[in-house]
Motif scaffolding. Structure first.
Motif, PDB file in Angstrom:
ATOM      1  N   LEU A 153       0.566  -1.000   0.274  1.00  0.00           N
ATOM      2  CA  LEU A 153       0.288   0.235  -0.143  1.00  0.00           C
ATOM      3  C   LEU A 153       0.627   1.743  -0.171  1.00  0.00           C
ATOM      4  N   VAL A 154       0.731   2.301  -0.629  1.00  0.00           N
ATOM      5  CA  VAL A 154       1.027   3.579  -0.566  1.00  0.00           C
ATOM      6  C   VAL A 154       0.403   4.760   0.193  1.00  0.00           C
ATOM      7  N   ASP A 155      -0.939   4.604  -0.054  1.00  0.00           N
ATOM      8  CA  ASP A 155      -1.366   5.472   1.343  1.00  0.00           C
ATOM      9  C   ASP A 155      -1.243   5.756   2.566  1.00  0.00           C
ATOM     10  N   SER A 156      -1.060   4.657   3.418  1.00  0.00           N
ATOM     11  CA  SER A 156      -0.651   4.333   4.720  1.00  0.00           C
ATOM     12  C   SER A 156       0.956   4.455   4.595  1.00  0.00           C
ATOM     13  N   VAL A 157       1.848   4.944   4.270  1.00  0.00           N
ATOM     14  CA  VAL A 157       2.985   4.909   4.637  1.00  0.00           C
ATOM     15  C   VAL A 157       3.401   6.520   5.201  1.00  0.00           C
ATOM     16  N   LEU A 158       3.941   6.450   6.280  1.00  0.00           N
ATOM     17  CA  LEU A 158       4.200   8.242   6.822  1.00  0.00           C
ATOM     18  C   LEU A 158       6.102   7.222   6.843  1.00  0.00           C
ATOM     19  N   LYS A 159       6.532   8.347   7.227  1.00  0.00           N
ATOM     20  CA  LYS A 159       8.225   8.338   7.960  1.00  0.00           C
ATOM     21  C   LYS A 159       8.582   8.067   9.629  1.00  0.00           C
ATOM     22  N   ALA A 160       9.146   7.769  10.107  1.00  0.00           N
ATOM     23  CA  ALA A 160       8.355   7.428  10.979  1.00  0.00           C
ATOM     24  C   ALA A 160      10.816   7.323  11.048  1.00  0.00           C
ATOM     25  N   GLY A 161      11.126   8.789  11.006  1.00  0.00           N
ATOM     26  CA  GLY A 161      12.516   9.280  12.191  1.00  0.00           C
ATOM     27  C   GLY A 161      13.507   8.386  10.827  1.00  0.00           C
ATOM     28  N   PHE A 162      14.921   8.627  11.574  1.00  0.00           N
ATOM     29  CA  PHE A 162      16.006   7.349  10.535  1.00  0.00           C
ATOM     30  C   PHE A 162      17.208   6.613  11.309  1.00  0.00           C
ATOM     31  N   VAL A 163      17.502   5.695  10.769  1.00  0.00           N
ATOM     32  CA  VAL A 163      17.858   4.493  11.543  1.00  0.00           C
ATOM     33  C   VAL A 163      19.264   3.961  10.992  1.00  0.00           C
ATOM     34  N   ARG A 164      20.176   4.513  11.084  1.00  0.00           N
ATOM     35  CA  ARG A 164      21.968   4.435  11.067  1.00  0.00           C
ATOM     36  C   ARG A 164      21.537   5.418   9.622  1.00  0.00           C
ATOM     37  N   GLY A 165      20.959   6.605   9.381  1.00  0.00           N
ATOM     38  CA  GLY A 165      21.448   7.454   8.596  1.00  0.00           C
ATOM     39  C   GLY A 165      20.230   7.100   7.295  1.00  0.00           C
ATOM     40  N   ARG A 166      19.820   5.780   7.458  1.00  0.00           N
ATOM     41  CA  ARG A 166      18.407   6.024   6.842  1.00  0.00           C
ATOM     42  C   ARG A 166      17.558   6.297   6.939  1.00  0.00           C
ATOM     43  N   GLN A 167      16.468   6.197   5.659  1.00  0.00           N
ATOM     44  CA  GLN A 167      15.113   6.966   6.517  1.00  0.00           C
ATOM     45  C   GLN A 167      14.190   5.383   6.191  1.00  0.00           C
ATOM     46  N   ARG A 168      13.174   5.761   8.444  1.00  0.00           N
ATOM     47  CA  ARG A 168      12.852   4.985   8.159  1.00  0.00           C
ATOM     48  C   ARG A 168      11.321   5.374   8.078  1.00  0.00           C
ATOM     49  N   TYR A 169      10.057   4.259   7.795  1.00  0.00           N
ATOM     50  CA  TYR A 169       8.908   4.257   7.555  1.00  0.00           C
ATOM     51  C   TYR A 169       8.092   3.348   8.410  1.00  0.00           C
ATOM     52  N   LEU A 170       7.365   3.918   8.574  1.00  0.00           N
ATOM     53  CA  LEU A 170       5.482   3.186   9.266  1.00  0.00           C
ATOM     54  C   LEU A 170       4.664   2.834   8.138  1.00  0.00           C
ATOM     55  N   CYS A 171       4.328   1.541   8.116  1.00  0.00           N
ATOM     56  CA  CYS A 171       2.906   1.480   7.088  1.00  0.00           C
ATOM     57  C   CYS A 171       2.259   1.517   8.236  1.00  0.00           C
ATOM     58  N   LYS A 172       0.644   2.126   8.213  1.00  0.00           N
ATOM     59  CA  LYS A 172       0.008   2.015   8.973  1.00  0.00           C
ATOM     60  C   LYS A 172      -1.187   1.000   8.898  1.00  0.00           C
ATOM     61  N   ALA A 173      -1.107   0.548   7.477  1.00  0.00           N
ATOM     62  CA  ALA A 173      -2.165  -0.211   7.737  1.00  0.00           C
ATOM     63  C   ALA A 173      -1.538  -1.350   8.233  1.00  0.00           C
ATOM     64  N   CYS A 174      -0.133  -2.172   8.152  1.00  0.00           N
ATOM     65  CA  CYS A 174      -0.137  -3.614   9.049  1.00  0.00           C
ATOM     66  C   CYS A 174       1.371  -3.250   9.981  1.00  0.00           C
ATOM     67  N   ASP A 175       0.977  -2.277   9.949  1.00  0.00           N
ATOM     68  CA  ASP A 175       1.834  -1.934  11.021  1.00  0.00           C
ATOM     69  C   ASP A 175       3.390  -2.451  11.581  1.00  0.00           C
ATOM     70  N   TYR A 176       4.130  -2.169  10.262  1.00  0.00           N
ATOM     71  CA  TYR A 176       5.323  -2.382   9.718  1.00  0.00           C
ATOM     72  C   TYR A 176       6.334  -1.573   9.499  1.00  0.00           C
ATOM     73  N   HIS A 177       7.580  -1.561  10.225  1.00  0.00           N
ATOM     74  CA  HIS A 177       8.711  -0.768   9.941  1.00  0.00           C
ATOM     75  C   HIS A 177       9.710  -1.789   8.867  1.00  0.00           C
ATOM     76  N   PHE A 178       9.967  -0.437   8.221  1.00  0.00           N
ATOM     77  CA  PHE A 178      11.079  -0.640   6.879  1.00  0.00           C
ATOM     78  C   PHE A 178      11.831   0.586   6.535  1.00  0.00           C
ATOM     79  N   THR A 179      13.414  -0.060   5.820  1.00  0.00           N
ATOM     80  CA  THR A 179      14.010   1.392   5.432  1.00  0.00           C
ATOM     81  C   THR A 179      13.993   1.750   4.091  1.00  0.00           C
ATOM     82  N   GLU A 180      14.405   3.030   3.821  1.00  0.00           N
ATOM     83  CA  GLU A 180      14.689   3.555   2.251  1.00  0.00           C
ATOM     84  C   GLU A 180      15.650   2.089   1.612  1.00  0.00           C
ATOM     85  N   GLN A 181      16.124   1.221   2.509  1.00  0.00           N
ATOM     86  CA  GLN A 181      17.479   1.075   1.341  1.00  0.00           C
ATOM     87  C   GLN A 181      16.171  -0.515   1.368  1.00  0.00           C
ATOM     88  N   ASN A 182      15.674  -1.349   1.433  1.00  0.00           N
ATOM     89  CA  ASN A 182      14.708  -1.870   0.329  1.00  0.00           C
ATOM     90  C   ASN A 182      13.277  -1.434   0.322  1.00  0.00           C
TER      91      ASN A 182
END
Length: 222
Positions: free
Chosen positions: A9-38
């Protein structure tokens, strides 16, 4: 735009700070965190408008043929005209009013400025203006000053900038300076004042004769 790597999903993704210099994201729909690397970057879809060229391509004719058909020229065969009209409908084609106005120097739009649309007098006036304008093939842009001189000035400037073919104005109670209307006359835009008028501007004027109206009514009653 970024899509969630888990639910896509696209509309449910929010920026959630940085981890080791990489942008961290949070998906509100599935409560999943991931970084800009993947993360999967989804290109933003730009809003596009169907053009005459799109219609021409769909029918297999020249853009000039489409233009003539849409403008009612009689040198187009009925079958071709119908095919063009069908394609224009299917593609949700709408004429580019800005381009047409630049070519013809007419927008077929009238600007109306009133103090307050909620007042019965002005509501009735606008209704009449709208009816007559529509019958003549014109659109109407309605602005309200809310009895503010500054708002009136801004509205008049906006209407002139929109290249309206005429202005119908009832001034605000605060208005004592009418310089903002004079550029319309300089640009050849007809101005009609009604109810509250100005003698400083060269314009047609529609005035209610309240005194004689009241006199005639009273004389009739007595």
């Amino acid at each position: 735009m970024v899509a969630c790597v888990k639910c896509l999903l696209v509309d449910s993704v929010l920026k959630a700070g940085f981890v080791r210099g990489r942008q961290r994201y949070l998906c509100k729909a599935c409560d999943y965190h991931f970084t800009e690397q993947n993360a999967e970057v989804v290109p933003t879809r730009r809003r596009t408008q169907t053009t005459i060229s799109d219609v021409a391509k769909a029918v297999g004719v020249a853009p000039s043929t489409v233009s003539r058909a849409l403008n009612g020229h009689t040198d187009i065969s009925p079958a071709t005209r119908q095919a063009i009209l069908d394609a224009a409908h299917q593609l949700s084609y709408q004429p580019n009013m800005l381009a047409q106005s630049l070519k013809s120097r007419e927008t077929h739009t009238l600007g109306v400025l009133i103090p307050d649309l909620e007042r019965p007098f002005f509501a009735t006036a606008v209704s009449g203006i709208q009816a007559v304008a529509t019958e003549a093939g014109y659109r109407v842009m309605i602005c309200q000053s809310k009895e503010s001189y500054r708002t009136e000035v801004n509205n008049v400037q906006a209407l002139i900038a929109s290249q309206v073919d005429g202005l119908l104005i009832c001034h605000s109670r605060e208005t004592e300076n009418f310089d903002h209307v004079k550029p319309a006359a300089c640009q050849g835009i007809p101005v009609v004042h009604f109810d509250r008028v100005s003698n400083e501007v060269d314009s047609a004027k529609v005035i209610l004769d309240d005194w004689n109206g009241a006199f005639n009514i009273t004389e009739h009653l007595i």
